[in-house]
Scaffold this active site. Structure first.
Site, mmCIF file in Angstrom:
data_model
loop_
_atom_site.group_PDB
_atom_site.id
_atom_site.type_symbol
_atom_site.label_atom_id
_atom_site.label_comp_id
_atom_site.label_asym_id
_atom_site.label_seq_id
_atom_site.Cartn_x
_atom_site.Cartn_y
_atom_site.Cartn_z
ATOM 1 N N LYS A 2 -37.441 -8.140 -57.189
ATOM 2 C CA LYS A 2 -37.617 -8.410 -59.014
ATOM 3 C C LYS A 2 -37.577 -9.540 -59.430
ATOM 4 C CE LYS A 2 -38.373 -3.761 -60.883
ATOM 5 N NZ LYS A 2 -39.761 -4.052 -61.748
ATOM 6 N N LYS A 10 -46.060 -6.013 -72.736
ATOM 7 C CA LYS A 10 -45.178 -5.330 -73.556
ATOM 8 C C LYS A 10 -44.842 -6.868 -74.384
ATOM 9 C CE LYS A 10 -43.157 -1.912 -71.867
ATOM 10 N NZ LYS A 10 -41.617 -1.090 -71.030
ATOM 11 N N HIS A 32 -47.715 4.666 -56.886
ATOM 12 C CA HIS A 32 -46.804 3.418 -57.755
ATOM 13 C C HIS A 32 -45.930 2.761 -57.357
ATOM 14 C CE1 HIS A 32 -46.802 4.889 -61.638
ATOM 15 N NE2 HIS A 32 -47.129 6.147 -61.413
ATOM 16 N N ARG A 62 -35.166 -2.859 -63.913
ATOM 17 C CA ARG A 62 -34.608 -2.845 -63.123
ATOM 18 C C ARG A 62 -34.005 -3.914 -62.669
ATOM 19 N NH1 ARG A 62 -33.276 2.838 -62.116
ATOM 20 N NH2 ARG A 62 -31.450 1.685 -61.040
HETATM 21 C C1 LIG Z 1 -41.351 -1.162 -69.797
HETATM 22 C C2 LIG Z 1 -40.326 -0.829 -69.705
HETATM 23 C C3 LIG Z 1 -39.338 -1.158 -67.787
HETATM 24 C C4 LIG Z 1 -40.624 -1.249 -67.082
HETATM 25 O O1 LIG Z 1 -40.417 -2.966 -66.480
HETATM 26 P P1 LIG Z 1 -41.034 -3.491 -65.523
HETATM 27 O O2 LIG Z 1 -40.413 -4.859 -65.217
HETATM 28 O O3 LIG Z 1 -42.290 -3.659 -65.384
HETATM 29 O O4 LIG Z 1 -40.198 -2.722 -64.566
HETATM 30 C C5 LIG Z 1 -37.709 -0.632 -67.639
HETATM 31 N N1 LIG Z 1 -37.633 -0.637 -68.088
HETATM 32 C C6 LIG Z 1 -37.649 -0.350 -69.558
HETATM 33 C C7 LIG Z 1 -36.535 0.220 -70.629
HETATM 34 C C8 LIG Z 1 -38.933 -0.164 -70.045
HETATM 35 O O5 LIG Z 1 -38.969 0.160 -71.505
#
Ligand SMILES: *Cc1c(COP(=O)(O)O)cnc(C)c1O
Length: 816
Positions: A549, A655, A355, A544
């Protein structure tokens, strides 16, 4: 059971009265949730039992997905959706004067994970059950999930997330299935009848007790199991109940140490004890999970040589890598197999997903820690290492350096990623770019030895939770436009593409987005002292908090916009609402400073009478699955701005896309695959590419300081971090952020990408004004998002890694 609303209402009201001894009118919101939850759990029970019987009878290969994290969030709404009773229950409750959405809010999120990795595991469970694969989750039932984030004066404060305080309606304790796990002690080896035997003595014995959560597949499908283990003492206070007895204190210490095993998700590992506890948790999961798998396998009466054809064990990152030596231990010590046979079986049973390529993500354990805590396991790892180095020696005679770099044990450390690669038959990355980086850079040496083991499986998300449940209006519109096939086959969403220019569809998409934005604005206004303009552009960065990021890039850019407004109050700028959600690891100092900076910037801008007409900045506390479900449907811009090469895949990008947001992104992780699908025009791409970053890192020819000195807009925002500025007030909160960029040379290339990011943001400003073409792009994004459904990902794992097949279970469920 619920063939119609009347029978449901009857069962529900009876249940309230029987369970609570109250009338419906007297029941509290939590009462109502609990009773409804229990009712649904019981309703699932029969199908669950039936599924297990069917799996036993069919003897199809079982998949066990091991993960230290399962970020499952709430289950009520999703279970109703998957059971096909959502509509019926919603309407029946309405007739009783109750609102399902409000009842759902009573459920405490099961936050047994940090972020993407844990959420992926949860999406995978949903897809496994829906696609009718016999696939189960194996995890730990932490008493406390990820901390609850409170913001006080702009600073993050962590509170324990005691999610089990209120009863948890979804799981069942299975005391009869408990197994013993052993820690510490020492190993005596001796020869017996020409064979070495190993006897483990003076160990600490701990019970692992499983709690099973049913995982319901969508419509008429299987009910799989998420098995979460809890640690319990194996001695009772009984004979030690006299404090005068010195064993009394020994017992207290023992029972405290047992309790701590399943107490916290990620214990604070800044101390030796904390690190050791984490290792203990990992072995606890591996040993308990494996014993339970083998007990089920034993019922088949087959010999262990058949294990790989009946069982696939998958490890989600290296955290459960101890499954490899643990399976070896059981096969050799308990089942009397020879090393070679045991090794063949193990390496045909276990597969591994990588990962991360961040060095902090590559787990290493001090040799003496492993030896002390897991003496027999350490012996086995040592032998795996010896044999592997021997193989390398034959392949690369004399190449000491290469062999030292690849060894499993080196520099007094056990390298878990190396063990995972050597001990599994498949190693996959989670997006094309990530897999390529593994093969060509991070794991190049291993790829040369085991090229056939490496493969890609681009991540996905479940469209059932993230579109159907989170955004029912958009789901209904999609069904009205292209029919319902996309629900079973999300790649059918592509049938929206020919309608992208259809103005009536565009208007409907816009209307729904507007409604979702209003709903989020109302939520924000109820919970925060901020008013939001629901017609402004909603620009979201939620994930996070981490250096790579680059939330910092976004904040510096907002500061830059604010500078432009103060310079020219009549500037032509489209009103925007910047929405953040992010938790920082409790001991990640810089990340917490970035949270404080977001709040300082928000405070300043939101109070400014002129600027606040153009910009609002909102930080939503305690980002988690349920909050994400509220945010996604309302987002218009999805910020995916990681330093290229660092974000293995990203899943929030998927999403957002599925909910019609347009993405501003670097060419990183799955963003690249998104761009390949929707085309350059339907995204806002900016920044360095991963090869360019790698090049700078190799040659060290990027100097943040020079950029700072030569670019006035950059110098201005950087100086505002430390000099007397609206953000700093009396304290010196942001000196460390400033230093991380200018003193330690901007590890994440924030300044280097700044101009290109600002330019992409300007394109957004211009294009949002062209509402028709914006909506067309939004529809194009939705149409192509089917590829990122986890059903596609799981089907690939099943056929290309696990070699397993669906087992349709014909359930007794009756649907209205
Ligand atoms: C989807 C999701 C993540 C992952 O988000 P990334 O932008 O891919 O790091 C982290 N926390 C929650 C609650 C999520 O639903």
């Amino acid at each position: 059971m619920f063939t119609n609303k009347t029978t449901f209402k009857q069962a529900f009201v009876d249940s309230i009265e029987n369970k609570l001894g109250k009338t419906l009118q007297e029941a509290s919101g939590l009462d109502i949730y609990n009773v409804l939850g229990h009712l649904i759990r019981e309703y699932i029970g029969k199908d669950w039992m039936h599924t297990n019987k069917e799996y036993e009878a069919q003897q199809e290969k079982q998949i066990y997905y091991f993960s230290m994290e399962f970020l499952i969030g709430r289950l009520l709404g999703n279970n109703l959706l998957n059971l096909g009773t959502l509509q019926l229950v919603r309407e029946a409750l309405q007739e009783l004067g109750l609102n399902l959405e409000e009842i759902e809010e009573q459920e405490h999120d099961a936050g047994l994970g940090n972020g993407g990795l844990g959420r992926l595991a949860a999406c995978f469970l949903d897809s496994l059950a829906t696609l009718q694969y016999p696939g189960h989750g194996c995890g730990i039932r932490y008493q406390y999930g990820l901390f609850e984030q409170k913001i006080i004066n702009g600073y993050q404060v962590e509170l324990p997330d005691y999610w089990l305080q209120k009863e948890y309606v979804w799981d069942i304790r299975r005391s009869d299935k408990k197994v013993g796990v052993r820690f510490g002690g020492h190993v005596i080896s001796r020869e017996l009848n020409g064979r070495m035997v190993y006897e483990h003595r003076d160990y600490e014995h701990v019970w692992a007790v499983p709690y099973d959560v049913p995982v319901v597949g969508y419509h008429y499908h299987n009910v799989n199991t998420l098995r979460l283990w809890s640690a319990e003492s194996s001695q009772e206070l009984g004979s030690y109940s006299n404090p005068a007895d010195q064993n009394y204190y020994k017992f207290l210490a023992y029972s405290r140490s047992v309790q701590s095993i399943s107490e916290f998700l990620y214990p604070d590992d800044s101390s030796y004890e904390g690190k050791q506890l984490r290792l203990k948790q990992q072995y606890f999961l591996c040993s308990a999970g494996l014993q339970s798998i083998l007990r089920t396998f034993d019922k088949s009466g087959l010999s262990y040589y058949h294990l790989p054809s009946k069982v696939a064990i998958h490890i989600n990152d290296t955290h459960p890598t101890l499954l490899i030596p643990e399976l070896m231990r059981i096969l050799i010590d308990d089942k009397n197999l020879g090393w070679e046979d045991a090794w063949d079986i193990t390496t045909q049973t276990i597969s591994y997903t990588n990962h991360t390529t961040l060095s902090e993500g590559l787990e290493k354990w001090p040799v003496h820690m492993v030896k002390e805590l897991l003496p027999r396991i350490y012996m086995i790892i040592e032998e795996i290492n010896e044999r592997f180095c021997h193989l390398l020696w034959n392949l690369y005679p004399g190449q000491f350096n290469r062999i030292a770099q690849m060894a499993i044990i080196a520099d007094d450390q056990v390298k878990m990623a190396h063990l995972a690669i050597v001990g599994s038959y498949s190693i996959n990355g989670v997006a094309e770019l990530h897999t390529q980086i593994l093969k060509e850079r991070e794991m190049k040496l291993f790829y040369e030895v085991f090229p056939q083991r490496f493969n890609n499986k681009t991540n996905g998300i479940t469209h059932r939770r993230w579109l159907m449940h989170a955004n029912p209006k958009l789901s209904n519109l999609i069904t009205e436009t292209i029919g319902h096939q996309w629900i079973a086959e999300p790649e059918q969403l592509i049938r929206l593409a020919p309608h992208a220019q259809d103005s009536s569809l565009q208007e409907e998409v816009a209307r729904i987005k507007q409604q979702n934005k209003r709903k989020l604005a109302t939520y924000i206004e109820r919970n925060y002292p901020i008013s939001i303009d629901p017609t402004s552009l909603f620009d979201v960065l939620a994930k996070r908090l981490h250096g790579y990021k680059r939330q910092l890039l976004s904040v510096l850019h907002i500061m830059h916009l604010y500078n432009q407004i103060t310079d020219n109050p009549s500037i032509d700028m489209l009103p925007r609402t910047f929405i953040f959600g992010a938790k920082a690891a409790p001991n990640y100092h810089l990340a917490k400073k970035v949270i404080k900076l977001i709040h300082s910037v928000a405070d300043t801008i939101n109070r400014d009478p002129i600027a606040s007409k153009l910009i609002k900045v909102v930080f939503l506390e305690n980002y988690g699955v349920s909050l994400a479900e509220k945010i996604m449907p309302a987002a218009e811009i999805s910020e995916q701005i990681s330093t290229a090469g660092k974000e293995a895949s990203g899943t929030s990008n998927m999403k957002f896309m599925m909910n019609g947001a347009l993405t501003i992104a670097t060419l990183d992780g799955a963003n690249i695959e998104m761009q390949n699908l929707v085309g350059q025009e339907a995204m806002f791409i900016f920044g360095l590419r991963s090869e360019e970053i790698a090049h700078y890192n190799q040659f060290g020819d990027y100097q943040a300081k020079l950029l700072y000195e030569s670019t006035p807009s950059i110098k201005r925002v950087m100086d505002q971090l430390i000099l007397n500025s609206p953000y700093t007030r009396a304290n010196n909160d942001f000196q460390d952020i400033y230093n991380s960029i200018l003193k330690t040379n901007d590890e994440f290339f924030v300044l280097k990408d700044f101009d290109s990011y600002a330019a992409a943001q300007q394109r957004i400003d211009a294009e949002y004004r062209q509402s028709r073409s914006w909506l067309e792009k939004s529809i194009i994004n939705i149409a192509h998002s089917g590829k990122f459904a986890s059903d596609r990902t799981i089907a690939e794992y099943a056929s290309e890694i696990w070699d397993t097949h669906p087992v349709p279970v014909h359930l007794a469920r009756v649907h209205s």
